[in-house]
Scaffold this motif. Structure first.
Motif, mmCIF file in Angstrom:
data_model
loop_
_atom_site.group_PDB
_atom_site.id
_atom_site.type_symbol
_atom_site.label_atom_id
_atom_site.label_comp_id
_atom_site.label_asym_id
_atom_site.label_seq_id
_atom_site.Cartn_x
_atom_site.Cartn_y
_atom_site.Cartn_z
ATOM 1 N N LEU A 26 6.797 -47.908 -50.445
ATOM 2 C CA LEU A 26 6.279 -47.313 -49.219
ATOM 3 C C LEU A 26 5.220 -46.268 -49.569
ATOM 4 C CD1 LEU A 26 9.785 -47.125 -47.671
ATOM 5 C CD2 LEU A 26 7.896 -48.383 -46.643
ATOM 6 N N ASP A 27 4.379 -45.916 -48.601
ATOM 7 C CA ASP A 27 3.255 -45.016 -48.876
ATOM 8 C C ASP A 27 3.655 -43.546 -48.885
ATOM 9 O OD1 ASP A 27 1.366 -47.090 -49.057
ATOM 10 O OD2 ASP A 27 1.207 -47.181 -46.871
ATOM 11 N N ILE A 28 4.610 -43.198 -48.070
ATOM 12 C CA ILE A 28 5.000 -41.793 -47.919
ATOM 13 C C ILE A 28 6.468 -41.727 -47.510
ATOM 14 C CG2 ILE A 28 4.155 -41.805 -45.536
ATOM 15 C CD1 ILE A 28 3.648 -38.825 -45.725
ATOM 16 N N ALA A 29 7.135 -40.678 -47.913
ATOM 17 C CA ALA A 29 8.510 -40.430 -47.457
ATOM 18 C C ALA A 29 8.648 -38.937 -47.219
ATOM 19 C CB ALA A 29 9.525 -40.912 -48.484
ATOM 20 N N PHE A 30 9.432 -38.573 -46.227
ATOM 21 C CA PHE A 30 9.640 -37.154 -45.951
ATOM 22 C C PHE A 30 11.038 -36.935 -45.390
ATOM 23 C CE2 PHE A 30 6.869 -39.277 -42.957
ATOM 24 C CZ PHE A 30 7.358 -39.013 -41.692
ATOM 25 N N GLY A 31 11.548 -35.739 -45.623
ATOM 26 C CA GLY A 31 12.918 -35.428 -45.230
ATOM 27 C C GLY A 31 12.978 -34.272 -44.261
ATOM 28 N N ALA A 32 13.877 -34.370 -43.309
ATOM 29 C CA ALA A 32 14.070 -33.320 -42.305
ATOM 30 C C ALA A 32 15.536 -32.934 -42.280
ATOM 31 C CB ALA A 32 13.632 -33.787 -40.920
ATOM 32 N N ARG A 33 15.793 -31.660 -42.099
ATOM 33 C CA ARG A 33 17.166 -31.169 -42.085
ATOM 34 C C ARG A 33 17.560 -30.741 -40.682
ATOM 35 N NH1 ARG A 33 19.730 -26.888 -46.464
ATOM 36 N NH2 ARG A 33 21.881 -27.592 -46.208
ATOM 37 N N VAL A 34 18.778 -31.088 -40.282
ATOM 38 C CA VAL A 34 19.297 -30.639 -38.991
ATOM 39 C C VAL A 34 19.528 -29.128 -39.061
ATOM 40 C CG1 VAL A 34 21.219 -30.793 -37.363
ATOM 41 C CG2 VAL A 34 20.350 -32.864 -38.481
ATOM 42 N N GLN A 35 19.075 -28.425 -38.047
ATOM 43 C CA GLN A 35 19.220 -26.976 -38.000
ATOM 44 C C GLN A 35 20.605 -26.582 -37.463
ATOM 45 O OE1 GLN A 35 16.508 -24.991 -39.371
ATOM 46 N NE2 GLN A 35 16.465 -27.116 -40.057
ATOM 47 N N PRO A 36 21.009 -25.321 -37.669
ATOM 48 C CA PRO A 36 22.374 -24.913 -37.286
ATOM 49 C C PRO A 36 22.728 -25.171 -35.831
ATOM 50 C CG PRO A 36 21.402 -23.269 -38.730
ATOM 51 C CD PRO A 36 20.315 -24.250 -38.422
ATOM 52 N N ASP A 37 21.736 -25.175 -34.931
ATOM 53 C CA ASP A 37 22.060 -25.411 -33.519
ATOM 54 C C ASP A 37 22.385 -26.870 -33.230
ATOM 55 O OD1 ASP A 37 19.587 -26.660 -33.629
ATOM 56 O OD2 ASP A 37 18.557 -25.183 -32.381
ATOM 57 N N GLY A 38 22.117 -27.773 -34.208
ATOM 58 C CA GLY A 38 22.430 -29.183 -34.028
ATOM 59 C C GLY A 38 21.523 -29.913 -33.064
ATOM 60 N N GLN A 39 20.434 -29.272 -32.642
ATOM 61 C CA GLN A 39 19.560 -29.859 -31.626
ATOM 62 C C GLN A 39 18.159 -30.162 -32.118
ATOM 63 O OE1 GLN A 39 20.783 -30.784 -28.564
ATOM 64 N NE2 GLN A 39 22.706 -30.187 -29.574
ATOM 65 N N VAL A 106 16.068 -42.907 -41.346
ATOM 66 C CA VAL A 106 17.478 -43.157 -41.652
ATOM 67 C C VAL A 106 18.229 -41.838 -41.594
ATOM 68 C CG1 VAL A 106 19.125 -44.099 -43.305
ATOM 69 C CG2 VAL A 106 16.786 -45.021 -43.200
ATOM 70 N N PRO A 107 19.240 -41.716 -40.735
ATOM 71 C CA PRO A 107 20.002 -40.465 -40.667
ATOM 72 C C PRO A 107 20.884 -40.293 -41.895
ATOM 73 C CG PRO A 107 20.998 -42.100 -39.240
ATOM 74 C CD PRO A 107 19.744 -42.718 -39.773
ATOM 75 N N LEU A 108 21.097 -39.054 -42.287
ATOM 76 C CA LEU A 108 21.994 -38.716 -43.389
ATOM 77 C C LEU A 108 23.271 -38.127 -42.798
ATOM 78 C CD1 LEU A 108 19.369 -36.979 -45.680
ATOM 79 C CD2 LEU A 108 20.372 -39.240 -46.052
ATOM 80 N N LEU A 109 24.402 -38.682 -43.156
ATOM 81 C CA LEU A 109 25.682 -38.225 -42.626
ATOM 82 C C LEU A 109 26.425 -37.427 -43.692
ATOM 83 C CD1 LEU A 109 26.868 -41.476 -40.815
ATOM 84 C CD2 LEU A 109 25.643 -39.525 -39.847
ATOM 85 N N THR A 110 26.854 -36.242 -43.334
ATOM 86 C CA THR A 110 27.667 -35.416 -44.218
ATOM 87 C C THR A 110 28.947 -35.056 -43.481
ATOM 88 O OG1 THR A 110 25.647 -34.484 -45.181
ATOM 89 C CG2 THR A 110 27.703 -33.335 -45.642
ATOM 90 N N GLU A 111 30.058 -35.544 -44.005
ATOM 91 C CA GLU A 111 31.365 -35.352 -43.374
ATOM 92 C C GLU A 111 31.357 -35.770 -41.902
ATOM 93 O OE1 GLU A 111 32.700 -31.329 -44.327
ATOM 94 O OE2 GLU A 111 33.662 -32.170 -46.104
ATOM 95 N N GLY A 112 30.762 -36.940 -41.663
ATOM 96 C CA GLY A 112 30.791 -37.524 -40.332
ATOM 97 C C GLY A 112 29.736 -37.022 -39.361
ATOM 98 N N ARG A 113 28.917 -36.071 -39.775
ATOM 99 C CA ARG A 113 27.892 -35.545 -38.879
ATOM 100 C C ARG A 113 26.516 -35.756 -39.488
ATOM 101 N NH1 ARG A 113 29.460 -29.500 -37.451
ATOM 102 N NH2 ARG A 113 29.534 -29.425 -39.739
ATOM 103 N N VAL A 114 25.516 -35.958 -38.635
ATOM 104 C CA VAL A 114 24.143 -36.103 -39.119
ATOM 105 C C VAL A 114 23.660 -34.743 -39.610
ATOM 106 C CG1 VAL A 114 21.768 -36.707 -38.523
ATOM 107 C CG2 VAL A 114 23.669 -38.000 -37.527
ATOM 108 N N SER A 115 23.301 -34.675 -40.883
ATOM 109 C CA SER A 115 22.824 -33.415 -41.463
ATOM 110 C C SER A 115 21.329 -33.429 -41.721
ATOM 111 C CB SER A 115 23.557 -33.139 -42.774
ATOM 112 O OG SER A 115 23.314 -34.174 -43.711
ATOM 113 N N GLY A 116 20.729 -34.621 -41.637
ATOM 114 C CA GLY A 116 19.291 -34.713 -41.864
ATOM 115 C C GLY A 116 18.817 -36.124 -41.628
#
Length: 273
Positions: A26-39, A106-116
């Motif tokens: 792929l040409d580019i990849a980037f990561g985003a993290r869910v913030q503490p408010d979960g929104q 693609v969502p990242l799940l940590t202990e059942g919750r989306v973390s990024g």
């Protein structure tokens, strides 16, 4: 610096992004993290970017491609981001400025919750094939395993001694605000910073503060007015060299690099300048 660097998140994500570009083609990849408010997500890690337009972009839950993946908890793909029907389009401008078309989130799940969310994209209007999608999901799953392992290791780890020392350091800071005697404040401040040095591995505290002498205090008070050494010397009846020596001693005691930093430090310790 991103806060995620301190808990290992950035290292895990950077490794995943490199695999998405180098191994999946792929040409580019980037990561985003869910913030503490979960929104919301914040994009903070990029690999293969040509511009900085995506860095620190805030993506609300349910919006755009990543926000949709976050809300659904499953991967989402589009062949042409700008023309896709199934997503909202408030992020079209930064996506266009980076020259992206086909995209996968693609969502990242940590202990059942989306973390990024891990994103990957092409700069062409091509279908992201099933093989690449499977590879991207596999990369994300390995990242999830590492993030989960890191989180559980931190949860099992007892509070280290340096954490307790830092807590005491903060408590002493609150106490210092109620002490008006400069000499007592200086002595306690010295103890406080030696504790911080211990918490940081025994390094010499940058502000190992001993009480200033009366003449040092007077010289520093003149320096706080912006006076040159020659002017201070005239006011104090000293030679400029003696004034310079007094101020050098002050900076050493307060762990300061210059006279203005020494002035600010002394004021926080309660000296009247």
């Amino acid at each position: 610096m991103d806060a995620s660097v301190h808990d290992g998140w950035a290292d895990v994500i950077d490794s995943a992004l490199a695999q998405l570009v180098d191994d999946a083609g792929l040409d580019i990849a980037f990561g985003a993290r869910v913030q503490p408010d979960g929104q919301r997500l914040v994009i903070s890690r990029l690999y293969g970017a040509r511009t900085a337009v995506l860095r620190n972009l805030v993506v609300l839950k349910g919006t755009g491609l990543g926000g949709k993946a976050m809300a659904l908890g499953r991967p989402v793909t589009v062949t042409d981001y700008a023309r896709a029907d199934g997503i909202s389009h408030q992020y079209d401008l930064p996506v266009a400025r980076e020259g992206l078309h086909a995209m996968l989130a693609v969502p990242l799940l940590t202990e059942g919750r989306v973390s990024g969310v891990c994103y990957a994209a092409l700069r062409q209007r091509l279908d992201i094939g099933e093989r690449v999608q499977r590879l991207a999901v596999a990369v994300a799953r390995r990242a999830e395993e590492r993030l989960t392992a890191d989180l559980r290791a931190r949860q099992r780890r007892p509070a280290p001694a340096d954490t307790r020392l830092r807590d005491t350091y903060r408590d002493l800071g609150s106490l210092l605000a109620r002490i008006h005697d400069p000499a007592v404040r200086a002595e306690l401040e010295g103890i406080r910073h030696r504790m911080l040095a211990d918490a940081e591995g025994g390094a010499q505290s940058p502000r190992h503060a001993a009480a200033l002498s009366q003449r040092e205090h007077e010289a520093l008070r003149c320096a706080a007015l912006g006076l040159a050494n020659t002017e201070i010397a005239e006011l104090m009846g000293l030679s400029p060299g003696t004034v310079k020596a007094y101020l050098r001693s002050v900076m050493r005691k307060l762990g300061s690099r210059n006279r203005m930093e020494a002035v600010n430090t002394a004021r926080t310790m309660g000296y009247r300048l």
